[in-house]
Design a protein around this motif. Sequence first.
Motif, PDB file in Angstrom:
ATOM      1  N   ARG A 133       0.824  -1.211   0.000  1.00 19.48           N
ATOM      2  CA  ARG A 133       0.000   0.000   0.000  1.00 19.48           C
ATOM      3  C   ARG A 133       0.862   1.266   0.000  1.00 19.48           C
ATOM      4  N   VAL A 134       1.976   1.241   0.723  1.00 17.90           N
ATOM      5  CA  VAL A 134       2.863   2.413   0.715  1.00 17.90           C
ATOM      6  C   VAL A 134       3.472   2.594  -0.673  1.00 17.90           C
ATOM      7  N   ARG A 135       3.912   1.510  -1.286  1.00 16.09           N
ATOM      8  CA  ARG A 135       4.482   1.600  -2.635  1.00 16.09           C
ATOM      9  C   ARG A 135       3.448   2.130  -3.620  1.00 16.09           C
ATOM     10  N   SER A 136       2.216   1.688  -3.472  1.00 12.29           N
ATOM     11  CA  SER A 136       1.152   2.158  -4.354  1.00 12.29           C
ATOM     12  C   SER A 136       0.921   3.656  -4.174  1.00 12.29           C
ATOM     13  N   GLU A 137       0.931   4.120  -2.924  1.00  9.88           N
ATOM     14  CA  GLU A 137       0.716   5.541  -2.651  1.00  9.88           C
ATOM     15  C   GLU A 137       1.836   6.396  -3.241  1.00  9.88           C
ATOM     16  N   VAL A 138       3.070   5.956  -3.094  1.00 11.84           N
ATOM     17  CA  VAL A 138       4.194   6.719  -3.643  1.00 11.84           C
ATOM     18  C   VAL A 138       4.167   6.700  -5.166  1.00 11.84           C
ATOM     19  N   ALA A 139       3.812   5.568  -5.754  1.00  7.12           N
ATOM     20  CA  ALA A 139       3.706   5.493  -7.212  1.00  7.12           C
ATOM     21  C   ALA A 139       2.605   6.409  -7.738  1.00  7.12           C
ATOM     22  N   ARG A 140       1.524   6.534  -6.978  1.00  5.33           N
ATOM     23  CA  ARG A 140       0.373   7.331  -7.418  1.00  5.33           C
ATOM     24  C   ARG A 140       0.594   8.821  -7.238  1.00  5.33           C
ATOM     25  N   THR A 141       1.187   9.220  -6.094  1.00  7.29           N
ATOM     26  CA  THR A 141       1.287  10.643  -5.760  1.00  7.29           C
ATOM     27  C   THR A 141       2.716  11.172  -5.745  1.00  7.29           C
ATOM     28  N   GLY A 142       3.694  10.275  -5.736  1.00  9.40           N
ATOM     29  CA  GLY A 142       5.089  10.705  -5.680  1.00  9.40           C
ATOM     30  C   GLY A 142       5.665  10.800  -4.286  1.00  9.40           C
ATOM     31  N   VAL A 143       4.799  10.721  -3.254  1.00  9.21           N
ATOM     32  CA  VAL A 143       5.269  10.829  -1.875  1.00  9.21           C
ATOM     33  C   VAL A 143       4.347  10.042  -0.951  1.00  9.21           C
ATOM     34  N   PHE A 144       4.833   9.813   0.260  1.00 14.52           N
ATOM     35  CA  PHE A 144       3.974   9.345   1.351  1.00 14.52           C
ATOM     36  C   PHE A 144       4.048  10.408   2.441  1.00 14.52           C
ATOM     37  N   ARG A 145       2.898  10.906   2.862  1.00 14.90           N
ATOM     38  CA  ARG A 145       2.830  11.996   3.838  1.00 14.90           C
ATOM     39  C   ARG A 145       2.266  11.497   5.157  1.00 14.90           C
ATOM     40  N   PHE A 146       2.824  12.037   6.253  1.00 13.21           N
ATOM     41  CA  PHE A 146       2.180  11.804   7.541  1.00 13.21           C
ATOM     42  C   PHE A 146       2.411  12.982   8.476  1.00 13.21           C
ATOM     43  N   THR A 147       1.449  13.178   9.353  1.00  9.94           N
ATOM     44  CA  THR A 147       1.420  14.300  10.281  1.00  9.94           C
ATOM     45  C   THR A 147       2.420  14.112  11.408  1.00  9.94           C
ATOM     46  N   ASN A 148       3.053  15.212  11.814  1.00  8.16           N
ATOM     47  CA  ASN A 148       3.933  15.204  12.984  1.00  8.16           C
ATOM     48  C   ASN A 148       3.370  16.112  14.067  1.00  8.16           C
ATOM     49  N   ARG A 149       3.244  15.562  15.257  1.00 13.34           N
ATOM     50  CA  ARG A 149       2.852  16.354  16.427  1.00 13.34           C
ATOM     51  C   ARG A 149       3.778  15.970  17.566  1.00 13.34           C
ATOM     52  N   VAL A 150       4.821  16.741  17.732  1.00 14.65           N
ATOM     53  CA  VAL A 150       5.794  16.504  18.787  1.00 14.65           C
ATOM     54  C   VAL A 150       5.931  17.784  19.591  1.00 14.65           C
ATOM     55  N   GLY A 151       6.273  17.640  20.862  1.00 15.48           N
ATOM     56  CA  GLY A 151       6.414  18.822  21.701  1.00 15.48           C
ATOM     57  C   GLY A 151       7.383  18.596  22.838  1.00 15.48           C
ATOM     58  N   ILE A 152       7.708  19.694  23.498  1.00 11.68           N
ATOM     59  CA  ILE A 152       8.644  19.681  24.623  1.00 11.68           C
ATOM     60  C   ILE A 152       7.967  20.294  25.840  1.00 11.68           C
ATOM     61  N   LEU A 153       8.072  19.603  26.959  1.00  3.67           N
ATOM     62  CA  LEU A 153       7.654  20.145  28.255  1.00  3.67           C
ATOM     63  C   LEU A 153       8.900  20.523  29.040  1.00  3.67           C
ATOM     64  N   THR A 154       8.881  21.710  29.609  1.00 11.85           N
ATOM     65  CA  THR A 154       9.953  22.135  30.519  1.00 11.85           C
ATOM     66  C   THR A 154       9.334  22.308  31.895  1.00 11.85           C
ATOM     67  N   ALA A 155       9.747  21.467  32.825  1.00 11.41           N
ATOM     68  CA  ALA A 155       9.189  21.468  34.181  1.00 11.41           C
ATOM     69  C   ALA A 155      10.250  21.973  35.153  1.00 11.41           C
ATOM     70  N   ARG A 156       9.869  22.954  35.958  1.00 12.42           N
ATOM     71  CA  ARG A 156      10.828  23.576  36.868  1.00 12.42           C
ATOM     72  C   ARG A 156      10.348  23.520  38.302  1.00 12.42           C
ATOM     73  N   ARG A 157      11.312  23.511  39.185  1.00 12.24           N
ATOM     74  CA  ARG A 157      11.097  23.579  40.630  1.00 12.24           C
ATOM     75  C   ARG A 157      10.196  22.465  41.141  1.00 12.24           C
ATOM     76  N   PRO A 158      10.792  21.335  41.459  1.00 13.93           N
ATOM     77  CA  PRO A 158      10.008  20.181  41.941  1.00 13.93           C
ATOM     78  C   PRO A 158       9.276  20.489  43.243  1.00 13.93           C
ATOM     79  N   LEU A 159       8.066  19.979  43.328  1.00  4.23           N
ATOM     80  CA  LEU A 159       7.288  20.116  44.561  1.00  4.23           C
ATOM     81  C   LEU A 159       7.743  19.064  45.558  1.00  4.23           C
ATOM     82  N   ARG A 160       8.003  19.464  46.774  1.00  8.00           N
ATOM     83  CA  ARG A 160       8.441  18.531  47.808  1.00  8.00           C
ATOM     84  C   ARG A 160       7.285  18.222  48.738  1.00  8.00           C
ATOM     85  N   SER A 161       7.142  16.955  49.098  1.00  6.10           N
ATOM     86  CA  SER A 161       6.049  16.580  50.003  1.00  6.10           C
ATOM     87  C   SER A 161       6.438  16.902  51.441  1.00  6.10           C
TER      88      SER A 161
END
Length: 264
Positions: free
Chosen positions: A236-264
């Motif tokens: 199916r991937v080969r068919s998609e690339v043959a038909r459209t020239g590419v295979f596309r997929f969405t990227n959703r990546v992110g970074i969390l920066t957490a500061r100052r740990p809470l102490r119990s």
Amino acid sequence: MTSPFTARRPLRERAYPDPSNLETRRAVYRFRRPPLDLVGEVAARLATAPPGTLLDVGSGSGVHTRALRDRHPDRTVIGLDLSHGMAGHTGPPAVVADAEALPVADGVVAGCLAVHMLYHVPRPRLAVAELARVLTDDGLVVIVAQDGGDRAEVEGLWRDCVHATGGEWRRESPLDLSGMAVLAADHFESVTRHDFPGETVVPDWRPVVAYQESTRALSGLSDAGFDAAMAEFTARVRSEVARTGVFRFTNRVGILTARRPLRS
């Protein structure tokens, strides 16, 4: 049933005995639009940590550990991974250990890094608590992960191929960046988030197929079942690339920066 995403022995021995599977998946993102220097983004955030030791938890192939050592030669940067094979590629100092039980004293690490690894932990809440425990009071943690919808086209195609070949599809880890942000908010005074949406546009079927093949140990399928689904996926991937020239997929990546740990 234990998830293949968190089962400790299969992760060490099949998914990540060495960096090859991880590096195969990293390689496809050379086709990402816009380009994303994730290593640089992570290193820039950790540069704001107070003076002291940096700990890369789930160091994998060591790409982030080595980048931090290059950029901060005055700091001790320790790699830590569940897999002996991975830790061996990080270079010293490196430790083999589980993120749920870090072999580190309380309050001694200036900065921690957790890149694409919290979804591989059976109890991620405990792992986040461990990250907070080992930090100095003014320390920070940088967490990287995909959010919901990342690679939706690949995951949807794989699901269809597994079903088409009589297999039982298992969704990838349900823990995404949004879930990690909730966990982090329970353990840190401040959590900030930066998303990097994009799209990967691959002009060749081979990197996409190699990417999926690298997930064999995480699929929950037998080798025979995986092979059958891969044959369908490849067609199916080969068919998609043959038909459209590419295979596309969405990227959703992110970074969390957490500061100052809470102490119990």
